[in-house]
Design a protein around this motif. Structure first.
Motif, PDB file in Angstrom:
ATOM      1  N   LEU A 239       4.023   5.741  -5.487  1.00 50.03           N
ATOM      2  CA  LEU A 239       3.903   5.773  -6.781  1.00 50.03           C
ATOM      3  C   LEU A 239       2.784   7.005  -7.332  1.00 50.03           C
ATOM      4  CD1 LEU A 239       4.954   4.623  -9.653  1.00 50.03           C
ATOM      5  CD2 LEU A 239       3.114   2.969  -9.268  1.00 50.03           C
ATOM      6  N   GLU A 240       1.864   6.836  -6.550  1.00 50.38           N
ATOM      7  CA  GLU A 240       0.685   8.115  -7.119  1.00 50.38           C
ATOM      8  C   GLU A 240       1.338   9.428  -6.865  1.00 50.38           C
ATOM      9  OE1 GLU A 240      -2.947   7.388  -5.091  1.00 50.38           O
ATOM     10  OE2 GLU A 240      -3.094   5.281  -5.627  1.00 50.38           O
ATOM     11  N   LEU A 241       2.018   9.595  -5.634  1.00 43.74           N
ATOM     12  CA  LEU A 241       2.630  10.957  -5.271  1.00 43.74           C
ATOM     13  C   LEU A 241       3.479  11.439  -6.068  1.00 43.74           C
ATOM     14  CD1 LEU A 241       2.744  10.758  -1.356  1.00 43.74           C
ATOM     15  CD2 LEU A 241       1.451  12.474  -2.891  1.00 43.74           C
ATOM     16  N   LYS A 242       4.418  10.344  -6.823  1.00 42.59           N
ATOM     17  CA  LYS A 242       5.466  10.640  -7.732  1.00 42.59           C
ATOM     18  C   LYS A 242       4.753  11.108  -9.067  1.00 42.59           C
ATOM     19  CE  LYS A 242       9.298   7.774  -6.061  1.00 42.59           C
ATOM     20  NZ  LYS A 242      10.259   6.678  -6.378  1.00 42.59           N
ATOM     21  N   ASP A 243       3.589  10.528  -9.577  1.00 40.29           N
ATOM     22  CA  ASP A 243       3.077  10.704 -10.686  1.00 40.29           C
ATOM     23  C   ASP A 243       2.646  12.151 -10.432  1.00 40.29           C
ATOM     24  OD1 ASP A 243       3.713   8.243 -11.994  1.00 40.29           O
ATOM     25  OD2 ASP A 243       1.566   7.373 -11.561  1.00 40.29           O
ATOM     26  N   GLU A 244       1.897  12.360  -9.516  1.00 41.84           N
ATOM     27  CA  GLU A 244       1.216  13.822  -9.359  1.00 41.84           C
ATOM     28  C   GLU A 244       2.496  14.828  -9.225  1.00 41.84           C
ATOM     29  OE1 GLU A 244      -1.187  16.302  -6.092  1.00 41.84           O
ATOM     30  OE2 GLU A 244      -0.938  14.267  -5.681  1.00 41.84           O
ATOM     31  N   TYR A 245       3.596  14.558  -8.495  1.00 43.54           N
ATOM     32  CA  TYR A 245       4.747  15.414  -8.543  1.00 43.54           C
ATOM     33  C   TYR A 245       5.016  15.851  -9.813  1.00 43.54           C
ATOM     34  CZ  TYR A 245       8.878  17.566  -6.624  1.00 43.54           C
ATOM     35  OH  TYR A 245       9.951  18.356  -6.261  1.00 43.54           O
ATOM     36  N   VAL A 246       5.179  14.774 -10.857  1.00 42.61           N
ATOM     37  CA  VAL A 246       5.759  15.088 -12.037  1.00 42.61           C
ATOM     38  C   VAL A 246       4.679  16.021 -12.825  1.00 42.61           C
ATOM     39  CG1 VAL A 246       6.277  13.949 -14.458  1.00 42.61           C
ATOM     40  CG2 VAL A 246       6.999  12.890 -12.259  1.00 42.61           C
ATOM     41  N   GLN A 247       3.256  15.660 -12.984  1.00 44.03           N
ATOM     42  CA  GLN A 247       2.490  16.368 -13.462  1.00 44.03           C
ATOM     43  C   GLN A 247       2.477  17.961 -13.146  1.00 44.03           C
ATOM     44  OE1 GLN A 247      -1.141  14.171 -12.697  1.00 44.03           O
ATOM     45  NE2 GLN A 247      -0.807  12.840 -14.095  1.00 44.03           N
ATOM     46  N   LEU A 248       2.667  18.042 -11.626  1.00 41.54           N
ATOM     47  CA  LEU A 248       2.680  19.484 -11.181  1.00 41.54           C
ATOM     48  C   LEU A 248       3.940  20.035 -11.472  1.00 41.54           C
ATOM     49  CD1 LEU A 248       1.332  18.845  -7.542  1.00 41.54           C
ATOM     50  CD2 LEU A 248       0.181  20.050  -9.350  1.00 41.54           C
ATOM     51  N   GLN A 249       4.999  19.495 -11.822  1.00 43.02           N
ATOM     52  CA  GLN A 249       6.230  20.110 -12.201  1.00 43.02           C
ATOM     53  C   GLN A 249       5.900  20.640 -13.717  1.00 43.02           C
ATOM     54  OE1 GLN A 249       9.391  17.115 -11.496  1.00 43.02           O
ATOM     55  NE2 GLN A 249      10.417  18.599 -10.221  1.00 43.02           N
ATOM     56  N   ASN A 250       5.262  19.684 -14.479  1.00 42.76           N
ATOM     57  CA  ASN A 250       4.930  20.152 -15.920  1.00 42.76           C
ATOM     58  C   ASN A 250       4.101  21.419 -15.973  1.00 42.76           C
ATOM     59  OD1 ASN A 250       6.512  18.227 -16.982  1.00 42.76           O
ATOM     60  ND2 ASN A 250       4.858  16.622 -17.138  1.00 42.76           N
ATOM     61  N   ASN A 251       3.120  21.467 -15.066  1.00 49.41           N
ATOM     62  CA  ASN A 251       2.427  22.668 -15.011  1.00 49.41           C
ATOM     63  C   ASN A 251       3.059  23.942 -14.283  1.00 49.41           C
ATOM     64  OD1 ASN A 251       0.166  20.661 -15.799  1.00 49.41           O
ATOM     65  ND2 ASN A 251      -0.469  20.590 -13.670  1.00 49.41           N
ATOM     66  N   LEU A 252       3.961  23.677 -13.466  1.00 50.31           N
ATOM     67  CA  LEU A 252       4.547  24.657 -13.046  1.00 50.31           C
ATOM     68  C   LEU A 252       5.682  25.562 -14.000  1.00 50.31           C
ATOM     69  CD1 LEU A 252       5.181  26.057 -10.212  1.00 50.31           C
ATOM     70  CD2 LEU A 252       7.315  24.727 -10.196  1.00 50.31           C
TER      71      LEU A 252
ATOM     72  N   GLU B 285       6.653  16.463  -1.248  1.00 49.69           N
ATOM     73  CA  GLU B 285       8.200  15.990  -0.808  1.00 49.69           C
ATOM     74  C   GLU B 285       7.927  15.408   0.706  1.00 49.69           C
ATOM     75  OE1 GLU B 285      10.482  19.148  -1.574  1.00 49.69           O
ATOM     76  OE2 GLU B 285      10.534  19.135  -3.805  1.00 49.69           O
ATOM     77  N   VAL B 286       7.383  16.191   1.478  1.00 52.08           N
ATOM     78  CA  VAL B 286       7.222  15.688   2.916  1.00 52.08           C
ATOM     79  C   VAL B 286       6.350  14.384   2.877  1.00 52.08           C
ATOM     80  CG1 VAL B 286       5.892  16.284   5.237  1.00 52.08           C
ATOM     81  CG2 VAL B 286       7.057  18.093   3.805  1.00 52.08           C
ATOM     82  N   GLU B 287       5.472  14.132   2.338  1.00 56.05           N
ATOM     83  CA  GLU B 287       4.684  12.953   2.450  1.00 56.05           C
ATOM     84  C   GLU B 287       5.390  11.847   1.845  1.00 56.05           C
ATOM     85  OE1 GLU B 287       0.484  12.774   0.671  1.00 56.05           O
ATOM     86  OE2 GLU B 287       0.687  15.007   0.670  1.00 56.05           O
ATOM     87  N   LEU B 288       6.053  12.104   0.836  1.00 57.18           N
ATOM     88  CA  LEU B 288       7.154  10.763   0.281  1.00 57.18           C
ATOM     89  C   LEU B 288       8.238  10.616   1.361  1.00 57.18           C
ATOM     90  CD1 LEU B 288       7.664  12.095  -3.250  1.00 57.18           C
ATOM     91  CD2 LEU B 288       6.622   9.793  -2.525  1.00 57.18           C
TER      92      LEU B 288
ATOM     93  N   GLN C  79       0.620  -1.085  -0.183  1.00 57.01           N
ATOM     94  CA  GLN C  79      -0.019   0.054  -0.049  1.00 57.01           C
ATOM     95  C   GLN C  79       1.085   1.144  -0.024  1.00 57.01           C
ATOM     96  OE1 GLN C  79      -2.189  -1.056   3.543  1.00 57.01           O
ATOM     97  NE2 GLN C  79      -4.118  -1.267   2.276  1.00 57.01           N
ATOM     98  N   ILE C  80       1.884   1.277   0.679  1.00 54.22           N
ATOM     99  CA  ILE C  80       2.848   2.340   0.801  1.00 54.22           C
ATOM    100  C   ILE C  80       3.555   2.573  -0.556  1.00 54.22           C
ATOM    101  CG2 ILE C  80       5.117   3.162   1.833  1.00 54.22           C
ATOM    102  CD1 ILE C  80       4.408   1.829   4.488  1.00 54.22           C
ATOM    103  N   ASP C  81       4.108   1.476  -1.104  1.00 51.74           N
ATOM    104  CA  ASP C  81       4.361   1.660  -2.592  1.00 51.74           C
ATOM    105  C   ASP C  81       3.479   2.268  -3.402  1.00 51.74           C
ATOM    106  OD1 ASP C  81       7.116   0.513  -1.700  1.00 51.74           O
ATOM    107  OD2 ASP C  81       6.636  -1.513  -2.430  1.00 51.74           O
ATOM    108  N   GLY C  82       2.161   1.899  -3.493  1.00 53.47           N
ATOM    109  CA  GLY C  82       1.097   2.305  -4.447  1.00 53.47           C
ATOM    110  C   GLY C  82       1.200   4.049  -4.209  1.00 53.47           C
ATOM    111  N   GLN C  83       0.990   4.125  -2.911  1.00 51.54           N
ATOM    112  CA  GLN C  83       0.953   5.805  -2.525  1.00 51.54           C
ATOM    113  C   GLN C  83       1.965   6.410  -3.028  1.00 51.54           C
ATOM    114  OE1 GLN C  83      -0.338   5.951   1.751  1.00 51.54           O
ATOM    115  NE2 GLN C  83      -2.199   6.879   0.982  1.00 51.54           N
TER     116      GLN C  83
END
Length: 59
Positions: free
Chosen positions: A11-24, A45-48, A5-9
């Motif tokens: 992965l989701e956070l990393k995907d969101e991070y990449v999307q946010l960087q592109n938007n930024l 970053e804190v959550e990760l 479950q931790i690995d899944g979370q």
């Protein structure tokens, strides 16, 4: 929460991070308000860090 479950979370956070960087990057090029995106990136970053620490405890 188990390791899978931790690995899944993570992965989701990393995907969101990449999307946010592109938007930024796009917002920065047009002079938009970067503060909310920067705040969310910082929060991710804190959550990760917390999830990785929990994962280490389970190992």
């Amino acid at each position: 929460m188990d390791k899978q479950q931790i690995d899944g979370q993570i992965l989701e956070l990393k995907d969101e991070y990449v999307q946010l960087q592109n938007n930024l990057d796009k917002l920065e090029s047009i002079g938009g308000n970067l503060t909310p995106l920067e705040k969310r990136l910082s929060d991710i970053e804190v959550e990760l860090k917390e999830l990785n620490a929990r994962k280490q405890e389970l190992s």
